[in-house]
Write a protein that holds these residues in place. Structure first.
Motif, short mmCIF file in Angstrom:
data_model
loop_
_atom_site.label_atom_id
_atom_site.label_comp_id
_atom_site.label_asym_id
_atom_site.label_seq_id
_atom_site.Cartn_x
_atom_site.Cartn_y
_atom_site.Cartn_z
N LEU A 107 0.82 -1.21 0.00
CA LEU A 107 0.00 0.00 0.00
C LEU A 107 0.86 1.27 0.00
CD1 LEU A 107 -2.67 -1.20 2.56
CD2 LEU A 107 -3.12 -0.64 0.16
N HIS A 108 1.95 1.23 0.74
CA HIS A 108 2.83 2.39 0.80
C HIS A 108 3.47 2.65 -0.56
CE1 HIS A 108 6.52 4.69 1.80
NE2 HIS A 108 5.70 5.29 2.63
N LEU A 109 3.92 1.60 -1.23
CA LEU A 109 4.49 1.76 -2.56
C LEU A 109 3.45 2.21 -3.57
CD1 LEU A 109 6.89 -1.32 -2.75
CD2 LEU A 109 7.54 1.09 -2.74
N LEU A 110 2.22 1.76 -3.38
CA LEU A 110 1.13 2.19 -4.25
C LEU A 110 0.90 3.70 -4.10
CD1 LEU A 110 -1.14 1.47 -6.22
CD2 LEU A 110 -2.58 0.90 -4.25
N GLN A 111 0.92 4.18 -2.87
CA GLN A 111 0.80 5.63 -2.64
C GLN A 111 1.93 6.38 -3.33
OE1 GLN A 111 0.66 6.41 1.60
NE2 GLN A 111 -1.53 6.76 1.49
N HIS A 112 3.14 5.84 -3.18
CA HIS A 112 4.31 6.48 -3.78
C HIS A 112 4.17 6.52 -5.29
CE1 HIS A 112 8.45 7.83 -4.04
NE2 HIS A 112 8.66 6.91 -4.95
N ARG A 113 3.72 5.43 -5.88
CA ARG A 113 3.55 5.37 -7.33
C ARG A 113 2.52 6.39 -7.81
NH1 ARG A 113 4.94 1.46 -11.01
NH2 ARG A 113 6.78 1.43 -9.67
N LEU A 114 1.47 6.59 -7.01
CA LEU A 114 0.41 7.53 -7.35
C LEU A 114 0.71 8.96 -6.89
CD1 LEU A 114 -2.64 5.27 -6.41
CD2 LEU A 114 -2.00 5.99 -8.73
N ARG A 115 1.81 9.12 -6.18
CA ARG A 115 2.24 10.42 -5.67
C ARG A 115 1.15 11.07 -4.81
NH1 ARG A 115 5.37 12.99 -10.97
NH2 ARG A 115 6.92 11.32 -11.15
N THR A 116 0.71 10.33 -3.84
CA THR A 116 -0.33 10.82 -2.94
C THR A 116 -0.11 10.28 -1.53
OG1 THR A 116 -2.72 10.92 -2.56
CG2 THR A 116 -1.86 8.87 -3.43
N ASN A 117 -0.66 10.96 -0.54
CA ASN A 117 -0.69 10.42 0.82
C ASN A 117 -2.12 10.41 1.35
OD1 ASN A 117 -1.13 13.12 1.24
ND2 ASN A 117 0.63 13.46 2.57
N GLN A 118 -3.08 10.37 0.42
CA GLN A 118 -4.49 10.29 0.79
C GLN A 118 -4.77 9.03 1.59
OE1 GLN A 118 -5.76 11.00 -3.54
NE2 GLN A 118 -7.61 11.54 -2.39
N GLU A 119 -5.83 9.09 2.38
CA GLU A 119 -6.22 7.90 3.12
C GLU A 119 -6.94 6.92 2.21
OE1 GLU A 119 -8.78 9.14 6.30
OE2 GLU A 119 -10.42 9.67 4.97
N PHE A 120 -6.69 5.65 2.44
CA PHE A 120 -7.38 4.61 1.70
C PHE A 120 -8.76 4.39 2.33
CE2 PHE A 120 -2.93 3.37 0.77
CZ PHE A 120 -3.00 3.31 -0.61
N HIS A 121 -9.78 4.28 1.52
CA HIS A 121 -11.11 3.93 1.99
C HIS A 121 -11.22 2.41 1.94
CE1 HIS A 121 -13.29 8.04 1.39
NE2 HIS A 121 -12.16 8.15 2.06
N VAL A 122 -11.47 1.82 3.08
CA VAL A 122 -11.44 0.36 3.22
C VAL A 122 -12.84 -0.24 3.12
CG1 VAL A 122 -10.74 -1.56 4.70
CG2 VAL A 122 -9.40 0.56 4.69
N VAL A 123 -13.03 -1.08 2.13
CA VAL A 123 -14.28 -1.79 1.96
C VAL A 123 -14.25 -3.07 2.79
CG1 VAL A 123 -15.80 -2.95 0.28
CG2 VAL A 123 -14.60 -0.83 -0.34
N SER A 124 -13.11 -3.75 2.76
CA SER A 124 -12.94 -4.99 3.53
C SER A 124 -11.46 -5.23 3.77
CB SER A 124 -13.55 -6.17 2.77
OG SER A 124 -13.40 -7.37 3.50
N ALA A 125 -11.15 -5.69 4.97
CA ALA A 125 -9.76 -6.04 5.28
C ALA A 125 -9.77 -7.43 5.92
CB ALA A 125 -9.13 -4.99 6.18
#
Length: 199
Positions: A107-125
């Motif tokens: 998830l952290h690398l995904l944020q980095h790739r998208l250049r954002t630090n927005q919060e993830f909205h969680v549907v299910s974990a």
């Protein structure tokens, strides 16, 4: 190349000693210049700067939020991971589970790739086995031995970002499973084998 250098700078026995000294100094100077980049690289490599990895989540079912540092200075931070695990618990039963740290890295690398630090909205974990069994009876799209029950999967969306862009960025990382569910507006990520599918 070395042979040409030596041939070009070869000193005959009739040349003065001063020229011989000049040759030796020039050679030593060249060697020093060649080693400088390596030395500089070693110095920079030895400098360890503090580095943190943070994630933010909003659990869409409970309304709970967290922003926590889960990794810093070369190690995972138990307090931060506990805070995230709490928000990612099974909202139906309240059961908690230790989420796979590799999922946080994903998830952290995904944020980095998208250049954002927005919060993830969680549907299910995390899903308890009881919850997963109940959902599997209701829908054929729920795996009986889902990775959600092992704390290795999460279903998310990111406000203001196209789901297709989120999927493309996740696929480019090649870190695990990526499921695409546009009709339900989320993508599934897990730390299993690299693969992808649509729902």
């Amino acid at each position: 190349m070395i042979r040409n250098f030596l041939n070009q700078t070869h000193l005959s026995e009739t040349e003065p000693e001063l020229s011989r000294r000049h040759f030796l100094k020039a050679g030593l100077g060249a060697c020093t210049l060649l080693t400088l980049p390596m030395a500089a690289t070693s110095v920079h490599a030895a400098i360890k700067r503090p580095f943190e990895k943070k994630l933010s989540f909003l659990n869409l079912h409970t309304g709970e939020r967290t922003r926590a540092t889960f990794w810093a200075n070369g190690r995972y931070i138990p307090e931060g991971m506990r805070a995230i695990n709490h928000v990612l618990r099974d909202h139906r039963t309240g059961d908690r589970y230790r989420i796979d740290p590799e999922l946080f890295d994903f998830l952290h690398l995904l944020q980095h790739r998208l250049r954002t630090n927005q919060e993830f909205h969680v549907v299910s974990a995390y899903r308890s086995p009881a919850t997963n069994a109940k959902l599997a009876k209701q829908s054929g799209g729920v795996a009986k031995n889902s990775m959600h029950t092992h704390g290795k999967a999460i279903d998310i969306r990111l406000p203001g970002r196209k789901l297709s862009d989120l999927r493309a960025a996740a696929l480019s990382l090649q870190m695990g499973g990526v499921g695409y569910y546009p009709s339900s507006n989320f993508i599934h990520l897990d730390t299993g084998h690299v693969r992808f599918w649509g729902g």
